[in-house]
Each structure stands twice: as C-alpha cells, then as structure tokens.
Design a protein around this motif. Structure first.
Motif, PDB file in Angstrom:
ATOM      1  N   SER A   1     -12.067  -3.095   6.338  1.00  0.00           N
ATOM      2  CA  SER A   1     -12.573  -4.008   7.364  1.00  0.00           C
ATOM      3  C   SER A   1     -11.478  -4.874   7.981  1.00  0.00           C
ATOM      4  O   SER A   1     -11.661  -5.412   9.065  1.00  0.00           O
ATOM      5  CB  SER A   1     -13.673  -4.895   6.783  1.00  0.00           C
ATOM      6  OG  SER A   1     -13.157  -5.678   5.724  1.00  0.00           O
ATOM      7  N   GLN A   2     -10.350  -5.028   7.303  1.00  0.00           N
ATOM      8  CA  GLN A   2      -9.223  -5.785   7.840  1.00  0.00           C
ATOM      9  C   GLN A   2      -8.084  -4.818   8.155  1.00  0.00           C
ATOM     10  O   GLN A   2      -7.865  -3.849   7.425  1.00  0.00           O
ATOM     11  CB  GLN A   2      -8.722  -6.808   6.827  1.00  0.00           C
ATOM     12  CG  GLN A   2      -9.708  -7.895   6.500  1.00  0.00           C
ATOM     13  CD  GLN A   2      -9.134  -8.795   5.414  1.00  0.00           C
ATOM     14  OE1 GLN A   2      -9.163  -8.455   4.245  1.00  0.00           O
ATOM     15  NE2 GLN A   2      -8.597  -9.915   5.830  1.00  0.00           N
ATOM     16  N   PRO A   3      -7.313  -5.076   9.214  1.00  0.00           N
ATOM     17  CA  PRO A   3      -6.188  -4.199   9.505  1.00  0.00           C
ATOM     18  C   PRO A   3      -5.073  -4.380   8.478  1.00  0.00           C
ATOM     19  O   PRO A   3      -4.930  -5.447   7.877  1.00  0.00           O
ATOM     20  CB  PRO A   3      -5.724  -4.646  10.893  1.00  0.00           C
ATOM     21  CG  PRO A   3      -6.213  -6.031  11.043  1.00  0.00           C
ATOM     22  CD  PRO A   3      -7.458  -6.137  10.216  1.00  0.00           C
ATOM     23  N   THR A   4      -4.312  -3.314   8.280  1.00  0.00           N
ATOM     24  CA  THR A   4      -3.115  -3.411   7.451  1.00  0.00           C
ATOM     25  C   THR A   4      -1.955  -3.851   8.342  1.00  0.00           C
ATOM     26  O   THR A   4      -2.069  -3.877   9.570  1.00  0.00           O
ATOM     27  CB  THR A   4      -2.795  -2.065   6.780  1.00  0.00           C
ATOM     28  OG1 THR A   4      -2.538  -1.087   7.779  1.00  0.00           O
ATOM     29  CG2 THR A   4      -3.936  -1.614   5.875  1.00  0.00           C
ATOM     30  N   LEU A   5      -0.844  -4.196   7.716  1.00  0.00           N
ATOM     31  CA  LEU A   5       0.353  -4.629   8.437  1.00  0.00           C
ATOM     32  C   LEU A   5       1.493  -3.717   8.003  1.00  0.00           C
ATOM     33  O   LEU A   5       1.744  -3.553   6.804  1.00  0.00           O
ATOM     34  CB  LEU A   5       0.656  -6.082   8.101  1.00  0.00           C
ATOM     35  CG  LEU A   5       1.768  -6.795   8.839  1.00  0.00           C
ATOM     36  CD1 LEU A   5       1.535  -6.794  10.343  1.00  0.00           C
ATOM     37  CD2 LEU A   5       1.888  -8.234   8.350  1.00  0.00           C
ATOM     38  N   VAL A   6       2.141  -3.092   8.970  1.00  0.00           N
ATOM     39  CA  VAL A   6       3.275  -2.215   8.698  1.00  0.00           C
ATOM     40  C   VAL A   6       4.536  -2.936   9.144  1.00  0.00           C
ATOM     41  O   VAL A   6       4.668  -3.298  10.315  1.00  0.00           O
ATOM     42  CB  VAL A   6       3.134  -0.864   9.432  1.00  0.00           C
ATOM     43  CG1 VAL A   6       4.359   0.006   9.188  1.00  0.00           C
ATOM     44  CG2 VAL A   6       1.866  -0.155   9.007  1.00  0.00           C
ATOM     45  N   LEU A   7       5.459  -3.154   8.204  1.00  0.00           N
ATOM     46  CA  LEU A   7       6.742  -3.772   8.503  1.00  0.00           C
ATOM     47  C   LEU A   7       7.744  -2.639   8.665  1.00  0.00           C
ATOM     48  O   LEU A   7       8.051  -1.929   7.711  1.00  0.00           O
ATOM     49  CB  LEU A   7       7.170  -4.719   7.385  1.00  0.00           C
ATOM     50  CG  LEU A   7       6.296  -5.961   7.168  1.00  0.00           C
ATOM     51  CD1 LEU A   7       6.047  -6.724   8.413  1.00  0.00           C
ATOM     52  CD2 LEU A   7       5.088  -5.728   6.362  1.00  0.00           C
ATOM     53  N   SER A   8       8.208  -2.449   9.883  1.00  0.00           N
ATOM     54  CA  SER A   8       9.027  -1.296  10.242  1.00  0.00           C
ATOM     55  C   SER A   8      10.466  -1.730  10.517  1.00  0.00           C
ATOM     56  O   SER A   8      10.694  -2.628  11.331  1.00  0.00           O
ATOM     57  CB  SER A   8       8.431  -0.639  11.482  1.00  0.00           C
ATOM     58  OG  SER A   8       9.178   0.473  11.869  1.00  0.00           O
ATOM     59  N   PRO A   9      11.444  -1.092   9.844  1.00  0.00           N
ATOM     60  CA  PRO A   9      12.830  -1.515  10.054  1.00  0.00           C
ATOM     61  C   PRO A   9      13.313  -1.234  11.466  1.00  0.00           C
ATOM     62  O   PRO A   9      13.039  -0.182  12.038  1.00  0.00           O
ATOM     63  CB  PRO A   9      13.619  -0.703   9.030  1.00  0.00           C
ATOM     64  CG  PRO A   9      12.768   0.482   8.734  1.00  0.00           C
ATOM     65  CD  PRO A   9      11.347   0.040   8.938  1.00  0.00           C
ATOM     66  N   SER A  10      14.028  -2.205  12.019  1.00  0.00           N
ATOM     67  CA  SER A  10      14.579  -2.071  13.362  1.00  0.00           C
ATOM     68  C   SER A  10      15.812  -2.949  13.469  1.00  0.00           C
ATOM     69  O   SER A  10      15.835  -4.063  12.950  1.00  0.00           O
ATOM     70  CB  SER A  10      13.555  -2.512  14.411  1.00  0.00           C
ATOM     71  OG  SER A  10      14.126  -2.491  15.699  1.00  0.00           O
ATOM     72  N   SER A  11      16.822  -2.435  14.135  1.00  0.00           N
ATOM     73  CA  SER A  11      18.024  -3.235  14.360  1.00  0.00           C
ATOM     74  C   SER A  11      18.050  -3.825  15.768  1.00  0.00           C
ATOM     75  O   SER A  11      18.981  -4.527  16.136  1.00  0.00           O
ATOM     76  CB  SER A  11      19.281  -2.385  14.128  1.00  0.00           C
ATOM     77  OG  SER A  11      19.282  -1.278  15.020  1.00  0.00           O
TER      78      SER A  11
ATOM     79  N   LEU B   1       0.818  -1.211   0.000  1.00  0.00           N
ATOM     80  CA  LEU B   1       0.000   0.000   0.000  1.00  0.00           C
ATOM     81  C   LEU B   1       0.851   1.260   0.000  1.00  0.00           C
ATOM     82  O   LEU B   1       0.402   2.309  -0.452  1.00  0.00           O
ATOM     83  CB  LEU B   1      -0.926   0.028   1.222  1.00  0.00           C
ATOM     84  CG  LEU B   1      -1.921  -1.121   1.330  1.00  0.00           C
ATOM     85  CD1 LEU B   1      -2.663  -1.041   2.655  1.00  0.00           C
ATOM     86  CD2 LEU B   1      -2.882  -1.115   0.160  1.00  0.00           C
ATOM     87  N   GLY B   2       2.054   1.161   0.546  1.00  0.00           N
ATOM     88  CA  GLY B   2       2.896   2.355   0.591  1.00  0.00           C
ATOM     89  C   GLY B   2       4.202   2.100   1.299  1.00  0.00           C
ATOM     90  O   GLY B   2       4.386   1.084   1.969  1.00  0.00           O
ATOM     91  N   ARG B   3       5.094   3.065   1.114  1.00  0.00           N
ATOM     92  CA  ARG B   3       6.413   3.036   1.751  1.00  0.00           C
ATOM     93  C   ARG B   3       6.673   4.394   2.387  1.00  0.00           C
ATOM     94  O   ARG B   3       6.262   5.413   1.860  1.00  0.00           O
ATOM     95  CB  ARG B   3       7.505   2.752   0.722  1.00  0.00           C
ATOM     96  CG  ARG B   3       7.439   1.363   0.161  1.00  0.00           C
ATOM     97  CD  ARG B   3       8.437   1.187  -0.986  1.00  0.00           C
ATOM     98  NE  ARG B   3       8.359  -0.174  -1.480  1.00  0.00           N
ATOM     99  CZ  ARG B   3       9.289  -1.102  -1.271  1.00  0.00           C
ATOM    100  NH1 ARG B   3      10.381  -0.800  -0.598  1.00  0.00           N
ATOM    101  NH2 ARG B   3       9.133  -2.324  -1.733  1.00  0.00           N
TER     102      ARG B   3
END
Length: 127
Positions: free
Chosen positions: A51-61, A31-33
């Motif tokens: 109706s469904q939640p989105t999933l955000v993949l967030s960079p982390s070290s 959906l976006g960056r």
C-alpha cells in the motif's frame, strides 16, 4: 483502471547513506540490492507492491543543477511535529531554504545529500 505509485527513485551519490537515512525516517527496511549499486527500501511487512511505495536509491555521479521538481512530504505518526523535527535533525537532516516565508505550517528540510523534503504538521495514523 488507474495507476498507483509503486516506487520512487532518487538518484544519489551514496545509496548506502541515504538508504540508512530514509529507512530511519520512514521505518523502512532494505528490500534488495541491484548489481548497479541501487538499494530498494520499503515497509517491513509489505515490500514492493504494497500500500506504500518503496524508495529506490540509485547511484549517480551527476550533479543536481538546482531545486528538485519533485520532493517527499512526511508526517509523524507517533509524536508531534516538534519532536519529529528533533528526531530528523538527529538523523542528519538539516533546514533548507526554498523561499518559504516562515509562516508555513511545515518545515522544509534536506536529507544528507541535500534533497529537499517537508515535514508536515498533521500527525497521521501508522499503517
């Protein structure tokens, strides 16, 4: 008025890899960056706020110290649990041991970065 979950955020070392994995698992699309490297995925026809939640993949070290206090449960929509388990393995999931007895009706798995999730038995109707 109540709240509802709009998105789930998962810190990860490789957002690209996990966005690809979870998009295949859930049938989501990108959906976006964001400038910080985060990638948001969600249902192809609804996106954020649907109706469904989105999933955000967030960079982390940051290294994860132990078992996550929150995990995702998934249910197959177009096949039985065994067939879906094979599909998830082919995508890169692996079995995870969180102390289950072996008599559970669900399978505990881990995504390519080791984040636990469960494949439940009951088949759900697609949205």
């Amino acid at each position: 008025m109540a709240c509802r979950i709009s998105e789930l955020v998962l810190d990860c070392a490789d957002p690209e890899r996990l966005a690809a994995f979870w998009s295949e698992v859930l049938g989501y699309v990108e959906l976006g960056r964001e400038d910080d490297g985060s990638i948001e995925i969600g249902p192809p026809d609804a996106g954020f706020g649907g109706s469904q939640p989105t999933l955000v993949l967030s960079p982390s070290s940051d290294q994860r110290p132990g078992k996550l206090p929150l995990h995702i449960d998934v249910n197959a929509t177009d096949r039985d649990q065994d067939a879906e388990l094979e599909r998830l393995f082919a995508l890169g999931a692996r079995t995870a041991d969180v102390g289950q007895t072996g008599t559970e009706s669900w399978h505990v798995l881990a995504d390519p970065e080791g984040n636990e999730f469960c494949l439940l038995r009951r088949r759900l109707q697609p949205l």
